[in-house]
Each structure stands twice: as structure tokens, then as C-alpha cells.
Design an enzyme around this catalytic site. Structure first.
Site, PDB file in Angstrom:
ATOM      1  N   GLU A 152       0.788  -1.175   0.125  1.00  0.00           N
ATOM      2  CA  GLU A 152       0.022  -0.027  -0.052  1.00  0.00           C
ATOM      3  C   GLU A 152       1.114   1.223  -0.116  1.00  0.00           C
ATOM      4  O   GLU A 152       0.556   2.188  -0.759  1.00  0.00           O
ATOM      5  CB  GLU A 152      -0.860  -0.074   1.364  1.00  0.00           C
ATOM      6  CG  GLU A 152      -1.998  -1.054   1.260  1.00  0.00           C
ATOM      7  CD  GLU A 152      -3.178  -0.685  -0.004  1.00  0.00           C
ATOM      8  OE1 GLU A 152      -2.688  -1.064  -1.178  1.00  0.00           O
ATOM      9  OE2 GLU A 152      -4.031  -0.212   0.355  1.00  0.00           O
ATOM     10  N   THR A 205      -5.338   7.285  -5.210  1.00  0.00           N
ATOM     11  CA  THR A 205      -5.237   7.720  -3.573  1.00  0.00           C
ATOM     12  C   THR A 205      -4.569   8.472  -3.393  1.00  0.00           C
ATOM     13  O   THR A 205      -4.569   9.260  -2.177  1.00  0.00           O
ATOM     14  CB  THR A 205      -5.250   6.252  -3.267  1.00  0.00           C
ATOM     15  OG1 THR A 205      -6.390   5.218  -3.362  1.00  0.00           O
ATOM     16  CG2 THR A 205      -5.170   6.177  -1.492  1.00  0.00           C
TER      17      THR A 205
HETATM   18  N1  HSE Z   1      -8.194   5.000   4.078  1.00  0.00           N
HETATM   19  C1  HSE Z   1      -7.778   5.286   2.964  1.00  0.00           C
HETATM   20  C2  HSE Z   1      -8.040   6.508   2.467  1.00  0.00           C
HETATM   21  C3  HSE Z   1      -8.383   4.182   2.056  1.00  0.00           C
HETATM   22  O1  HSE Z   1      -9.249   7.038   2.553  1.00  0.00           O
HETATM   23  O2  HSE Z   1      -7.219   7.289   1.821  1.00  0.00           O
HETATM   24  C4  HSE Z   1      -7.951   4.345   0.521  1.00  0.00           C
HETATM   25  O3  HSE Z   1      -8.577   3.055  -0.216  1.00  0.00           O
END
Ligand code: HSE
Length: 330
Positions: A152, A205
Site C-alpha cells: 500500500e 489515492t
Molecule cells: N483509508 C484510505 C483513504 C483508503 O481513505 O485514503 C484508501 O482506499
């Protein structure tokens, strides 16, 4: 709640696992909805579809190769030093002292990249589950989590666990703490359906994390942690109304919703059709609604898809219950 933690196999037993060409495995790992509206970076759940698939074969020649990636429109690197799946698997192999192993990986993307559905997590977890199974390492799956989080970090600059943990364990998951890592599996009402709509716009993201506020007011924090506690209570109490009224986010959604076409209009339509709750899946642009039955979920996905088509935006839709199993061998 009972979890699926098993005895850790000794490193010697893993070291004694057979090597050599020929052995292969085909694994599926699920998409996930992170944040679950109010629980930024701490809540997530897995769904039955979509998900990614990895085919992994022993090659007998030390090192990892990636021979094929499908479904990514050429966006993901075949270079094993740059791909999150191979990098995570390599970290795992290093940790158990098996740098002698040779692997070839095929990655089959079955969901859009940058969708907010935990696309990179599903691939990484599929890869880690494949190597763990190939080696007969029957250790607690939690052991794989730090390697998945590395994936990630590589994918978006931050090693959050709210996609990888539910992808790995299945079900509804709370990340109570990152340091030390403390993952809690939560119960959920039977028969809760999730309607997902992915509007085909790109929201990486990494960028969706950069735009959120770094500081929040105490008053807003109070509202937010009341809602998180309400959601978790609702899950334990099987209280769908409480789940619905707790799924409100005053910290992240007001900013990120600007990246999603007609977000508030879609929410209004979903709620009018009987959704329990509606919000952004992960960092978006996918949105999701909880419903009490499959028909309502289908009606919501159809209506939102129609609406998006009307404003010239393509979309994918999925209807699923919560996936309690996580990754599986196909
Ligand atoms: N918690 C993370 C965000 C999840 O909201 O950036 C990304 O899929």
C-alpha cells in the site's frame, strides 16, 4: 468474536517446503470498502466481487518474474522491483529466509485501478496468500499484514491497513491501532447488502489523501468519534438503523466528494430508494450504499448507473453481501 488465527508454523517447517518448477496456484482476493464513511483509515470490509486473481508458479530459478498482467490497460509495471505484488512477496520471502525461491507471477486485474475499491490491496493480498499457500505456511494470516501494508505504501505513499486487512481476513475489520498494529474483526448483521457504483473517473489515492485537511476542530472530532462508536455499536447490536445514522463523515467526505461527479445527487437518489447509508468507498470515486436486501441494492445501482450515463460518465456496478472469507484458492 472468534477469528481465524491459527498456530504459527515454525520457520524450519516452512524452510523444508518443497521447491522446484511446476507447482502453481491460482488465488482470488476481494475488493474492499475502506473508511466505511466515518472511520477514515480505521474501518473496512470485504465484498464478494469484484476481486483480483494471481497465478503463481515455482520456477526453480531464484528471484521473481512477472510474465503477464491483464485488465490493467498497460498501467501496471511488469518490472518485479516496481510492482506491489512482487515487492510484497519478496519482503515476505526475505522475512522467512527463502531468497532461494524462484517464482513467476501472472496478475489478472478484475477491477478498475484507482477506483477506491482497494485494487492494489486485492492484488497484493492475492500474491501473499498464494505464496503462503504454495509454501504450506499455515501461520496466522495476520503475519502477512505488514507485507501487504508495504504494498500500500508503495502504491499510494501511505501504508494504511483498512483495505489490506479486510482483503486478508475477510469480513468487517477495525484497525484499532497502527503502532503497534492491532486489528479487530467485527461482527455484522446477516443479510446486509452493499451496492457499489464506480463512476469511471480517475481519483488516485495518493492525490485524494493530499487534499484532506491536516488539522481538525475538537468539535468536529467529537462528532466523528461519536459516529464511529455508533457504527461499531450498531454492528455488534445488529441495529441497522443505528448503523445508518452513524455513517456520517464531516471530516473527509466534504473535501473528497468534490472529486466525484454528482456525489450529493447520487446520495439523494440512493436514500430515496431505501438505502440505509451512502458514502465514498475508500478514497473514491466509487460510492457505496448499505441496503437491507438485494432488490434495493440492485435498484440503486441501476438508477445511479442511469444517472451517470445521462451525464456521459461510464460506470461499473456491483452488488454483494459482506465477504467473510477473504482470499481463496480457485
Ligand atoms: N483509508 C484510505 C483513504 C483508503 O481513505 O485514503 C484508501 O482506499
Amino acid at each position: 468474536m472468534e477469528n481465524n488465527i491459527q498456530e504459527v508454523k515454525s520457520p524450519d517447517a516452512i524452510k523444508a517446503s518443497p521447491l522446484g518448477g511446476g507447482g502453481g496456484i491460482h488465488v482470488f482476493a476481494p475488493a474492499t470498502v475502506a473508511n466505511v464513511v466515518c472511520g477514515f483509515d480505521v474501518l473496512g470490509f470485504a465484498v464478494n466481487e469484484p476481486g483480483d486473481e494471481v497465478i503463481m508458479r515455482m520456477t526453480g530459478k531464484p528471484g521473481i518474474t512477472i510474465s503477464k498482467i491483464t485488465g490493467d490497460d498497460g498501467r501496471l509495471p511488469l518490472d518485479p522491483a516496481k510492482n506491489t505484488v512482487s515487492v510484497s512477496v519478496q519482503h515476505y520471502l526475505n522475512s522467512i529466509g527463502r531468497t532461494d525461491i524462484g517464482l513467476d507471477i501472472e496478475l489478472h486485474k478484475k477491477m478498475p485501478i484507482g477506483s477506491g475499491l482497494g485494487s492494489s490491496s486485492a492484488s497484493t493480498v492475492a500474491g501473499l496468500f498464494a505464496i503462503k499457500t504454495l509454501l504450506g505456511d499455515d501461520a496466522d494470516p495476520a503475519k502477512l499484514l505488514p507485507f501487504a501494508m508495504k504494498g500500500e505504501e508503495m502504491a499510494c505513499g501511505h501504508g494504511h491497513a483498512d483495505n489490506v486487512a479486510p482483503a486478508l481476513f475477510g469480513g468487517f475489520v477495525l484497525v484499532r491501532s497502527y503502532e503497534p498494529l492491532d486489528i479487530i474483526r467485527l461482527p455484522h448483521p446477516e443479510g446486509l447488502y452493499c451496492a457499489i457504483v464506480f463512476p469511471d473517473v480517475d481519483v488516485p489515492t495518493r492525490e485524494a489523501r493530499q487534499i484532506i485537511r491536516k488539522n481538525i476542530r475538537m468539535q468536529d472530532a467529537v462528532t466523528q468519534w461519536g459516529n464511529i462508536a455508533g457504527l461499531v455499536s450498531g454492528l455488534f447490536m445488529n441495529d441497522i438503523d443505528l448503523i445508518g445514522r452513524s455513517m456520517k463523515d464531516i471530516l473527509v467526505e466534504p473535501v473528497r466528494s468534490m472529486l466525484i461527479p454528482d456525489f450529493y445527487k447520487m446520495r439523494e437518489m440512493a436514500m430515496e430508494l431505501g438505502a440505509v447509508s451512502f458514502g465514498i468507498s475508500g478514497s473514491g470515486p466509487s460510492v457505496f450504499a448499505f441496503t437491507r436486501d438485494e432488490d434495493t441494492a440492485n435498484r440503486i445501482t441501476q438508477k445511479l448507473q442511469q444517472h451517470l450515463t445521462g451525464i456521459n460518465i461510464g460506470s461499473n456496478t456491483y452488488v454483494s453481501t459482506i465477504n467473510d472469507k477473504g482470499p481463496r484458492v480457485l
